[in-house]
Scaffold this motif. Structure first.
Motif, PDB file in Angstrom:
ATOM      1  N   GLY A  27      12.443   5.620   5.149  1.00 26.75           N
ATOM      2  CA  GLY A  27      12.716   5.182   3.792  1.00 26.75           C
ATOM      3  C   GLY A  27      11.561   5.390   2.831  1.00 26.75           C
ATOM      4  N   PRO A  28      11.450   4.528   1.812  1.00 22.72           N
ATOM      5  CA  PRO A  28      10.433   4.688   0.773  1.00 22.72           C
ATOM      6  C   PRO A  28       8.999   4.658   1.300  1.00 22.72           C
ATOM      7  N   ALA A  76       0.827  -1.208   0.000  1.00 25.85           N
ATOM      8  CA  ALA A  76       0.000   0.000   0.000  1.00 25.85           C
ATOM      9  C   ALA A  76       0.859   1.253   0.000  1.00 25.85           C
ATOM     10  N   LEU A  77       2.106   1.126   0.449  1.00 24.33           N
ATOM     11  CA  LEU A  77       3.027   2.262   0.492  1.00 24.33           C
ATOM     12  C   LEU A  77       4.281   1.946  -0.326  1.00 24.33           C
ATOM     13  N   ALA A  78       4.058   1.347  -1.495  1.00 24.70           N
ATOM     14  CA  ALA A  78       5.182   0.935  -2.333  1.00 24.70           C
ATOM     15  C   ALA A  78       5.448   1.890  -3.490  1.00 24.70           C
ATOM     16  N   SER A  79       4.561   2.829  -3.718  1.00 25.62           N
ATOM     17  CA  SER A  79       4.718   3.735  -4.852  1.00 25.62           C
ATOM     18  C   SER A  79       5.902   4.672  -4.653  1.00 25.62           C
ATOM     19  N   ALA A  80       6.617   4.938  -5.751  1.00 30.05           N
ATOM     20  CA  ALA A  80       7.741   5.873  -5.711  1.00 30.05           C
ATOM     21  C   ALA A  80       7.378   7.206  -6.360  1.00 30.05           C
ATOM     22  N   ARG A  81       6.121   7.384  -6.729  1.00 28.09           N
ATOM     23  CA  ARG A  81       5.708   8.634  -7.362  1.00 28.09           C
ATOM     24  C   ARG A  81       5.684   9.766  -6.328  1.00 28.09           C
ATOM     25  N   PRO A  82       6.011  10.981  -6.720  1.00 31.86           N
ATOM     26  CA  PRO A  82       6.060  12.089  -5.754  1.00 31.86           C
ATOM     27  C   PRO A  82       4.706  12.488  -5.204  1.00 31.86           C
ATOM     28  N   LEU A  83       3.640  12.245  -5.973  1.00 32.62           N
ATOM     29  CA  LEU A  83       2.270  12.496  -5.519  1.00 32.62           C
ATOM     30  C   LEU A  83       1.374  11.383  -6.010  1.00 32.62           C
TER      31      LEU A  83
END
Length: 338
Positions: free
Chosen positions: A227-228, A206-213
């Motif tokens: 971290g990420p 659920a918190l794996a996205s690397a997009r800024p928004l």
């Protein structure tokens, strides 16, 4: 009360002689100076305690020291007029097991300026199930609400939710009226998280996205991971929501951009419990004993240990195998001050 000439303590040695730790018989004179002597009833085990006790982390700033960053018990001697023999007190952080002897002993000597009178609504056992972990979670919520966090902004995410801080945050936040989404890499403990107040249990993806928004999903949250995952939580937080950072279980780095801050007005709040100002410390404990008191402390306390069992507890915690909170029993009485 007569203080024995020698008593048991879990003491940590280091420096040039190398790390070693274990139970020793020590005298009161061996402890760091302070105005109050406490017959310890309970302490607890935090990640920082495991690092210190095993020598895995550089926590102690001088050697030797008694371990344990939390302590609760009854005053047996005091030179400070604010405390009398028989008073129930607690101390968390405040240099314990860093620059001062801590709570892993039958007796502790502490500075009066850090001692908190046990608030009505808590007993000594409950205060140490909470300990630094509960104090940290509540301090995070206090900081968030001071920055205008409300349940109407959306659910609060809690990462590292099966750990001590995470478990207590789930319970405290839900007790305070928030919808809580627990984030955990341990799906087998979803039932536990729901039982202590989580409305949803999410995997790490659920918190794996690397997009800024990303699309907004949370009103804010408490991150224990770094971290990420922290960067992704920021990217999914609603406008003017707050994310409190309290841990680095995965990483001390933050691979994020300023986009959540300048486009949505998201706030990243640091939570450092050890040196909290006295007025804030008193307010946090007042809330923990009243409207923010967790409803599931007995469930969150998943293990009780003696001084002799501490090494095994440390190893389990550092291996990622612990859940909830471990209470340390020192044999003192545990009735409340109320």
């Amino acid at each position: 009360m007569t203080i024995p000439d020698r008593f048991n303590a879990f003491r940590i040695h280091g420096g040039d002689g190398g790390h070693r730790s274990g139970i020793e018989q020590i005298s009161l004179d061996a402890l760091a100076p302070g105005e109050i002597v406490v017959r310890v009833a309970h302490s607890s085990v935090n990640f920082k305690d495991a690092l210190a006790g095993t020598g895995t982390g550089k926590i102690l700033r001088r050697f030797p020291l008694v371990g344990g960053i939390d302590v609760a018990g009854h005053v047996v001697a005091s030179t400070d007029p604010a405390f009398r023999e028989g008073d129930a007190v607690l101390v968390t952080g405040s240099g314990l097991s860093e620059t001062r002897d801590g709570g892993y002993a039958e007796y502790a000597r502490i500075e009066a300026r850090w001692a908190v009178a046990l608030p009505t609504g808590l007993d000594l056992r409950e205060s140490m199930i909470l300990g630094t972990a509960g104090f940290t979670a509540a301090l995070a919520l206090l900081r968030m609400e001071e920055n205008r966090q409300t349940p109407s902004l959306g659910p609060l995410a809690v990462t590292g939710a099966t750990g001590g801080v995470g478990s207590l945050a789930v319970d405290i936040f839900s007790s305070a009226g928030y919808t809580v989404h627990a984030v955990s890499g341990k799906p087998e403990h979803a039932g536990y998280l729901q039982a202590i107040g989580a409305s949803e249990v999410l995997g790490r993806d659920a918190l794996a996205s690397a997009r800024p928004l990303e699309s907004t999903r949370f009103g804010g949250g408490l991150d224990n991971v770094g971290g990420p995952m922290l960067a992704s939580l920021l990217a999914q937080t609603a406008a003017y929501g707050n994310v409190a950072s309290a841990g680095l279980a995965a990483s001390h780095e933050l691979p994020a951009t300023v986009m959540p801050f300048i486009i949505r007005g998201v706030s990243l709040l640091g939570v450092a419990s050890a040196g909290t100002a006295r007025d804030i410390r008193d307010e946090v404990w007042r809330r923990l004993a009243s409207d923010w008191k967790p409803r599931h402390l007995d469930r969150i306390c998943t293990r009780e240990a003696t001084l002799e069992q501490l090494p095994a507890v440390f190893d389990t915690m550092l291996a990622g195998g612990s859940m909830g909170r471990t209470l340390v029993n020192l044999g003192g009485t545990a009735e409340s001050a109320s």
